[in-house]
Enzyme design. Structure first.
Site, PDB file in Angstrom:
ATOM      1  N   GLN A 165       0.797  -1.231   0.000  1.00  0.00           N
ATOM      2  CA  GLN A 165       0.000   0.000   0.000  1.00  0.00           C
ATOM      3  C   GLN A 165       0.831   1.285   0.000  1.00  0.00           C
ATOM      4  O   GLN A 165       0.503   2.231  -0.712  1.00  0.00           O
ATOM      5  CB  GLN A 165      -0.922  -0.013   1.221  1.00  0.00           C
ATOM      6  CG  GLN A 165      -1.789   1.216   1.374  1.00  0.00           C
ATOM      7  CD  GLN A 165      -2.612   1.146   2.648  1.00  0.00           C
ATOM      8  OE1 GLN A 165      -3.589   0.414   2.718  1.00  0.00           O
ATOM      9  NE2 GLN A 165      -2.225   1.883   3.662  1.00  0.00           N
ATOM     10  N   GLU A 208      -3.149   9.646  -0.776  1.00  0.00           N
ATOM     11  CA  GLU A 208      -2.365  10.391   0.216  1.00  0.00           C
ATOM     12  C   GLU A 208      -1.331  11.303  -0.439  1.00  0.00           C
ATOM     13  O   GLU A 208      -0.365  11.721   0.202  1.00  0.00           O
ATOM     14  CB  GLU A 208      -1.706   9.424   1.199  1.00  0.00           C
ATOM     15  CG  GLU A 208      -2.753   8.600   1.933  1.00  0.00           C
ATOM     16  CD  GLU A 208      -2.228   7.919   3.175  1.00  0.00           C
ATOM     17  OE1 GLU A 208      -1.148   8.265   3.664  1.00  0.00           O
ATOM     18  OE2 GLU A 208      -2.924   7.015   3.658  1.00  0.00           O
ATOM     19  N   ASP A 245       4.330   0.120   4.029  1.00  0.00           N
ATOM     20  CA  ASP A 245       3.134  -0.391   4.701  1.00  0.00           C
ATOM     21  C   ASP A 245       2.571  -1.458   3.780  1.00  0.00           C
ATOM     22  O   ASP A 245       1.971  -1.152   2.752  1.00  0.00           O
ATOM     23  CB  ASP A 245       2.111   0.729   4.932  1.00  0.00           C
ATOM     24  CG  ASP A 245       0.858   0.222   5.652  1.00  0.00           C
ATOM     25  OD1 ASP A 245       0.790  -0.995   5.942  1.00  0.00           O
ATOM     26  OD2 ASP A 245      -0.055   1.041   5.926  1.00  0.00           O
ATOM     27  N   LYS A 341      -3.628   5.695  15.608  1.00  0.00           N
ATOM     28  CA  LYS A 341      -4.625   6.479  14.882  1.00  0.00           C
ATOM     29  C   LYS A 341      -5.787   6.707  15.841  1.00  0.00           C
ATOM     30  O   LYS A 341      -6.535   5.752  16.146  1.00  0.00           O
ATOM     31  CB  LYS A 341      -5.125   5.691  13.675  1.00  0.00           C
ATOM     32  CG  LYS A 341      -4.101   5.464  12.567  1.00  0.00           C
ATOM     33  CD  LYS A 341      -4.648   4.418  11.597  1.00  0.00           C
ATOM     34  CE  LYS A 341      -3.855   4.333  10.310  1.00  0.00           C
ATOM     35  NZ  LYS A 341      -4.254   3.140   9.515  1.00  0.00           N
ATOM     36  N   ARG A 370      -5.157   9.333   8.471  1.00  0.00           N
ATOM     37  CA  ARG A 370      -5.857   8.321   7.683  1.00  0.00           C
ATOM     38  C   ARG A 370      -5.778   8.698   6.212  1.00  0.00           C
ATOM     39  O   ARG A 370      -5.438   9.820   5.862  1.00  0.00           O
ATOM     40  CB  ARG A 370      -7.338   8.227   8.106  1.00  0.00           C
ATOM     41  CG  ARG A 370      -7.579   7.837   9.562  1.00  0.00           C
ATOM     42  CD  ARG A 370      -6.900   6.569  10.023  1.00  0.00           C
ATOM     43  NE  ARG A 370      -7.154   5.367   9.270  1.00  0.00           N
ATOM     44  CZ  ARG A 370      -7.813   4.296   9.716  1.00  0.00           C
ATOM     45  NH1 ARG A 370      -8.327   4.299  10.931  1.00  0.00           N
ATOM     46  NH2 ARG A 370      -7.964   3.209   8.976  1.00  0.00           N
ATOM     47  N   LYS A 392       3.224   9.916  10.460  1.00  0.00           N
ATOM     48  CA  LYS A 392       2.952   9.509   9.076  1.00  0.00           C
ATOM     49  C   LYS A 392       1.663  10.205   8.649  1.00  0.00           C
ATOM     50  O   LYS A 392       0.611   9.942   9.235  1.00  0.00           O
ATOM     51  CB  LYS A 392       2.794   7.991   9.046  1.00  0.00           C
ATOM     52  CG  LYS A 392       2.295   7.393   7.758  1.00  0.00           C
ATOM     53  CD  LYS A 392       2.051   5.875   7.926  1.00  0.00           C
ATOM     54  CE  LYS A 392       1.364   5.308   6.716  1.00  0.00           C
ATOM     55  NZ  LYS A 392       0.925   3.914   6.893  1.00  0.00           N
TER      56      LYS A 392
END
Ligand code: 2PG
Ligand code: MG
Length: 433
Positions: A165, A208, A245, A341, A370, A392
């Site tokens: 990912q 992202e 990830d 998170k 997220r 991150k």
């Protein structure tokens, strides 16, 4: 009445960076101070995360949050009226008790987290402090985090073009947060230039802000990022390490095997996946692996933790910011770092407790945004105040990402010598432990 007592909550439906509704909330205090917060939303969500309440039905393809909003405006407003906003633990405890369910499925973790964070923001405003100070222990020095910055995306964030990912840059050689971000921006640009030179499109931007290139294999992606680092005039492994990830929960089968769809549907047993990852680590300067195995593959996780010792082994879907799952990991020698998170658990107090427990156990802590985000910046303040050491939040472009970097850049510029920068020690301290 106490100046910091909560007098009212006001929530509404806002949009996140994927154009999906999310909960926004303002908390008002008796003395006139206010605090506002919006909550993020994941795409590669873990099964054990707190429950995000969505409306279903026609509006926004079922993704509306009008019910969660109504819960804030009605039940949660009534339950929190008169509570002292500076007492986060009591506010969060009240929110949880009002919901009454284990994973906040009745009122929604999105409703609860919006109130929890907005309360902290209001409390900071009322007491005339920056949020990073208000959430910190009284004597703690502010700590700017080592960023891990998304360069290239696959998986659920980029149409599953490749299995892994996130491919991220970790600016090991930077001596300040500002330098770290500049390095990563160079790597992002360098990687785009290498891609363009191959005749591949660079305009495909993933959720992202990373490149969303369609590549032939996961290795090709690693190759590309290393080339991007070099093209940027930086030394792979020295100046910049790579974090991945794997988000393996996304491609595990019911039988517990893993299928690399981008590599001709290769089917791997857990131990074979670990060996595959180990071979990547032997070839590329990978310093951190997140979700190398799926969320319930505890035995695979034990194997990878031993096999790849000396690197950061980071649990996201595995731990889902839940104290009980982290505890199990600590007891079983699984992973050596936790991704945190706040919306996976639902309140700031619960997320804070996970950070503390991890720090006590010598686990690394990476605060994380997220894939669905907003322009809100409270996450940056939490990283500094809670001294997580790492953060991150995506790439160096797209405003919902840069908003967080920009907040950290400001904090560093403003505090100067009154703050520390975690730097690569956030990783190496952990790995030599
Ligand atoms: C992750 C996050 C952020 P999502 O898996 O770590 O990259 O993604 O928010 O979709 O869970
Ligand atoms: Mg993850």
């Amino acid at each position: 009445m106490n100046q910091t007592a909560i007098t009212s909550l006001f929530a509404w439906e806002a949009l996140d960076s994927r154009g999906k509704p999310t909960v926004a909330c303002e908390v008002k205090l008796a003395g006139g101070a206010r605090g506002q917060a919006t909550v993020p939303s994941g795409a590669s969500t873990g099964r054990h995360e707190a429950h995000e309440l969505r409306d279903g039905g026609e509006r926004y393809g079922g993704m509306g949050v009008s019910r969660a909003v109504a819960h804030v405006n009605n039940e949660l407003a009534a339950a929190t009226r008169g509570l002292d906003a500076t007492d986060q633990a009591t506010v969060d405890g009240t929110l949880r008790a009002t919901d009454g369910s284990a994973e906040l499925e009745r009122l929604g973790a999105n409703a609860v987290l919006a109130v929890s964070v907005a309360t902290a923001v209001a409390s900071a405003a009322a007491t005339g402090r920056a949020l990073y100070r208000a959430v910190a222990d009284p004597e703690a020095r502010p700590l700017l985090p080592l960023p891990m910055v998304n360069i290239l995306s696959g998986g659920a964030h980029a149409g599953r073009a490749i299995d892994v990912q996130d491919f991220l840059a970790v600016p090991l050689g930077a001596r300040s947060f500002a330098e770290a971000i500049e390095m990563c921006a160079r790597v992002r640009r360098g990687t785009a230039e290498v891609l363009a030179a191959k005749g591949l499109p660079v305009a495909l931007v993933a959720d992202e802000g990373g490149l969303g290139a369609v590549l032939a294999s996961n290795r090709e992606a690693l190759e590309l990022v290393v080339a991007g680092v070099e093209h940027a005039g930086l030394q792979p492994g020295q100046d910049v390490g790579i974090a991945i990830d794997v988000a393996a929960t996304q491609f595990v089968t019911d039988g517990g095997d893993y299928i690399l769809a981008a590599e001709g549907q290769r089917r791997l047993r857990p131990d074979e996946l670990v060996e595959e990852l180990a071979s990547w680590c032997a070839e590329y300067p990978i310093v951190s692996l997140e979700d190398a195995l799926a969320e319930d593959d505890w035995s695979g996780w034990r194997t990878v933790t031993r096999r790849l010792a000396g690197r950061q082994i980071l649990g996201d879907d595995l731990f889902v910011t839940h104290a009980d799952r982290l505890e199990r990991g600590i007891e079983d020698g699984v992973a050596n770092a936790v991704l945190v998170k706040p919306n996976q658990v639902g309140t700031l107090s619960d997320a804070r407790a996970v950070v503390r427990r991890a720090q006590d156990a010598g686990y690394g802590t990476v605060l994380s945004a997220r894939s669905g985000e907003t322009e809100d910046t409270w996450l940056s303040d939490l990283a500094v105040g809670w001294r997580t050491g790492q953060i991150k939040v995506g790439s160096t472009m797209r405003s919902e990402r840069t908003a967080k970097w920009n907040r950290l850049l400001r904090i560093e510029a403003e505090l100067g010598d009154a703050a520390d920068y975690a730097g690569a020690a956030a990783l190496t301290g952990l790995l030599s432990a």
